[in-house]
Design an enzyme around this catalytic site. Structure first.
Site, PDB file in Angstrom:
ATOM      1  N   ASN A  10      10.162   1.793  -2.808  1.00  0.00           N
ATOM      2  CA  ASN A  10       9.725   2.993  -1.299  1.00  0.00           C
ATOM      3  C   ASN A  10      10.021   2.949  -0.230  1.00  0.00           C
ATOM      4  O   ASN A  10       9.219   2.024   0.492  1.00  0.00           O
ATOM      5  CB  ASN A  10       8.071   3.539  -2.606  1.00  0.00           C
ATOM      6  CG  ASN A  10       7.646   4.681  -0.742  1.00  0.00           C
ATOM      7  OD1 ASN A  10       8.383   5.471   0.081  1.00  0.00           O
ATOM      8  ND2 ASN A  10       6.144   4.879  -0.962  1.00  0.00           N
ATOM      9  N   TRP A  11      10.951   3.083  -0.035  1.00  0.00           N
ATOM     10  CA  TRP A  11      11.319   2.421   1.535  1.00  0.00           C
ATOM     11  C   TRP A  11      10.511   2.989   2.651  1.00  0.00           C
ATOM     12  O   TRP A  11      10.223   2.230   4.006  1.00  0.00           O
ATOM     13  CB  TRP A  11      12.641   2.096   1.546  1.00  0.00           C
ATOM     14  CG  TRP A  11      13.842   1.173   0.776  1.00  0.00           C
ATOM     15  CD1 TRP A  11      13.138   0.350   0.467  1.00  0.00           C
ATOM     16  CD2 TRP A  11      14.981   1.360   0.821  1.00  0.00           C
ATOM     17  NE1 TRP A  11      14.406  -0.233  -0.442  1.00  0.00           N
ATOM     18  CE2 TRP A  11      15.192   0.681  -0.080  1.00  0.00           C
ATOM     19  CE3 TRP A  11      16.113   2.319   1.298  1.00  0.00           C
ATOM     20  CZ2 TRP A  11      16.946  -0.021  -0.120  1.00  0.00           C
ATOM     21  CZ3 TRP A  11      17.918   1.880   1.266  1.00  0.00           C
ATOM     22  CH2 TRP A  11      17.537   0.900   0.379  1.00  0.00           C
ATOM     23  N   LYS A  12      10.254   4.016   2.595  1.00  0.00           N
ATOM     24  CA  LYS A  12       8.826   4.743   3.655  1.00  0.00           C
ATOM     25  C   LYS A  12      10.082   5.095   5.001  1.00  0.00           C
ATOM     26  O   LYS A  12      11.150   5.162   4.361  1.00  0.00           O
ATOM     27  CB  LYS A  12       7.896   4.150   3.905  1.00  0.00           C
ATOM     28  CG  LYS A  12       7.112   3.146   2.541  1.00  0.00           C
ATOM     29  CD  LYS A  12       5.629   2.741   2.895  1.00  0.00           C
ATOM     30  CE  LYS A  12       5.267   2.416   1.868  1.00  0.00           C
ATOM     31  NZ  LYS A  12       3.770   2.291   1.827  1.00  0.00           N
ATOM     32  N   HIS A  98       2.228  11.017  -2.156  1.00  0.00           N
ATOM     33  CA  HIS A  98       2.110   9.444  -2.073  1.00  0.00           C
ATOM     34  C   HIS A  98       0.548   9.755  -0.895  1.00  0.00           C
ATOM     35  O   HIS A  98       0.227  10.602   0.594  1.00  0.00           O
ATOM     36  CB  HIS A  98       3.011   9.206  -0.947  1.00  0.00           C
ATOM     37  CG  HIS A  98       2.637   7.764  -0.647  1.00  0.00           C
ATOM     38  ND1 HIS A  98       2.218   7.292   0.578  1.00  0.00           N
ATOM     39  CD2 HIS A  98       3.568   7.066  -1.601  1.00  0.00           C
ATOM     40  CE1 HIS A  98       1.932   5.665   0.575  1.00  0.00           C
ATOM     41  NE2 HIS A  98       2.568   5.827  -0.619  1.00  0.00           N
ATOM     42  N   GLU A 100      -0.179   8.357   1.794  1.00  0.00           N
ATOM     43  CA  GLU A 100       0.100   8.293   3.521  1.00  0.00           C
ATOM     44  C   GLU A 100       0.369   9.608   3.812  1.00  0.00           C
ATOM     45  O   GLU A 100       0.031  10.535   5.062  1.00  0.00           O
ATOM     46  CB  GLU A 100       1.253   7.408   4.031  1.00  0.00           C
ATOM     47  CG  GLU A 100       0.924   6.250   3.479  1.00  0.00           C
ATOM     48  CD  GLU A 100       2.215   5.156   3.454  1.00  0.00           C
ATOM     49  OE1 GLU A 100       3.122   5.355   3.619  1.00  0.00           O
ATOM     50  OE2 GLU A 100       1.658   3.668   3.303  1.00  0.00           O
ATOM     51  N   GLU A 170      -1.761   4.426  -7.035  1.00  0.00           N
ATOM     52  CA  GLU A 170      -1.576   3.727  -5.781  1.00  0.00           C
ATOM     53  C   GLU A 170      -3.046   3.501  -5.165  1.00  0.00           C
ATOM     54  O   GLU A 170      -3.566   4.694  -4.035  1.00  0.00           O
ATOM     55  CB  GLU A 170      -0.151   3.803  -5.010  1.00  0.00           C
ATOM     56  CG  GLU A 170       0.888   3.741  -5.645  1.00  0.00           C
ATOM     57  CD  GLU A 170       1.495   4.278  -4.588  1.00  0.00           C
ATOM     58  OE1 GLU A 170       2.475   3.340  -4.420  1.00  0.00           O
ATOM     59  OE2 GLU A 170       1.849   4.466  -3.488  1.00  0.00           O
ATOM     60  N   GLY A 176       0.041  -2.225   1.632  1.00  0.00           N
ATOM     61  CA  GLY A 176       0.727  -2.333   2.871  1.00  0.00           C
ATOM     62  C   GLY A 176      -0.485  -3.493   3.239  1.00  0.00           C
ATOM     63  O   GLY A 176      -0.455  -4.128   4.628  1.00  0.00           O
ATOM     64  N   SER A 216       1.081  -3.570  -3.073  1.00  0.00           N
ATOM     65  CA  SER A 216       1.241  -4.462  -2.784  1.00  0.00           C
ATOM     66  C   SER A 216       1.369  -5.450  -4.196  1.00  0.00           C
ATOM     67  O   SER A 216       1.322  -6.165  -4.199  1.00  0.00           O
ATOM     68  CB  SER A 216       0.238  -5.362  -1.784  1.00  0.00           C
ATOM     69  OG  SER A 216      -0.563  -5.039  -0.697  1.00  0.00           O
ATOM     70  N   GLY A 237       6.509  -0.985  -2.108  1.00  0.00           N
ATOM     71  CA  GLY A 237       6.720  -0.651  -0.915  1.00  0.00           C
ATOM     72  C   GLY A 237       6.984  -1.951  -0.236  1.00  0.00           C
ATOM     73  O   GLY A 237       8.738  -2.220  -0.311  1.00  0.00           O
ATOM     74  N   GLY A 238       6.641  -3.205   0.311  1.00  0.00           N
ATOM     75  CA  GLY A 238       6.914  -3.945   0.978  1.00  0.00           C
ATOM     76  C   GLY A 238       8.011  -4.974   0.619  1.00  0.00           C
ATOM     77  O   GLY A 238       9.613  -5.339   1.186  1.00  0.00           O
TER      78      GLY A 238
END
Ligand code: PGA
Length: 254
Positions: A10-12, A98, A100, A170, A176, A216, A237-238
């Site tokens: 998930n590159w956001k 998500h 966010e 999640e 993150g 994470s 993500g990260g």
């Protein structure tokens, strides 16, 4: 049938077309000739999708996801993207719900449900995200939050439709932050999610649906998480932003 693991990037709001092209130029060759045991999905920002799909020409092992979609067909909805547009670009998965999107853009269970239904109706596989905040967990509300998000998001879906989607658990406090749920905490939540699906539908459906863990996930902890019986993949993500790190994640079992 055993559930096939699914690892998704998930590159956001990261990776414009130029950066994504450089990523793919490194990532694709690093995957060549490797028989992976999992499905691999990359979710770029909308504007980067054509670059990623162009780099994937002829590659059938990596699928592309969108990070959101409209629940409308088309028309006067400024700033929105439709399923038809995503189909034209070769997208097959859509991340929905998500935290966010829930937190910063006010997406409710009802909105998410409407998008999930639209995505399924138009032939996409939703990656449906759920998870509790730290306060909710500390207040002992983990199960209540998960069951409300599940029953709201899956409303009106048939057992067959639910069996075919991907759920991503999640915990919001792990996204993150570098704080990962322990594999035991994650396994407990995943087992509970399966229990809720069994109650909403039946045991078969609960046993078929793939449940990813997200929050994470890194090359250093993916193996232990993936070893849990109810964890079928990861939404990352990260650690998905660097080709070598994402390559290590999709090769979690080596
Ligand atoms: P993270 O994000 O891996 O950076 O914690 C996961 C996600 O939000 O999907």
């Amino acid at each position: 049938m055993p559930r096939k693991p699914i690892i998704a990037a998930n590159w956001k709001m990261n990776m414009g077309p130029a950066e994504a092209a450089a990523f793919m130029d490194q990532f694709i060759p690093s995957m060549e000739g490797k028989a992976l045991s999992c499905d691999v999905v990359i979710a770029p920002p909308f504007i980067t999708i054509p670059t990623v799909t162009a780099k994937l020409q002829g590659n059938t092992t990596i699928a592309v996801a969108a990070q959101n979609v409209s629940d409308r067909d088309n028309g006067a909805f400024t700033g929105e993207i439709s399923t038809t547009m995503l189909k034209e670009l070769g997208v097959t998965y859509i991340i929905l719900g998500h935290s966010e999107r829930r937190q910063y853009y006010g997406e409710t269970d009802a909105i998410i449900n409407s998008k999930i239904k639209k995505a399924i109706a138009d032939g996409f596989t939703p990656i449906f995200c759920i998870g509790e905040t730290k306060d909710e967990r500390l207040a002992g509300k983990l199960e209540e939050v998960l069951s409300t998000q599940l029953s709201g998001g899956l409303q009106d879906l048939t057992a067959e439709q639910t069996a075919a989607i991907v759920i991503a658990y999640e915990p919001v406090w792990a996204i993150g932050t570098g704080l990962t749920a322990t594999s035991k905490e994650a396994q407990e939540a995943h087992a509970y999610i399966r229990q809720v699906i069994a109650k909403l539908y039946d045991t078969d459906t609960a046993n078929q649906v793939r449940i990813q863990y997200g929050g994470s996930v890194k090359p250093g902890n993916v193996k232990e998480l993936m070893a849990q019986p109810d964890i079928d993949g990861a939404l990352v993500g990260g650690a998905s932003l660097k080709p070598d790190s994402f390559a290590a994640l999709v090769e979690f079992d080596r």
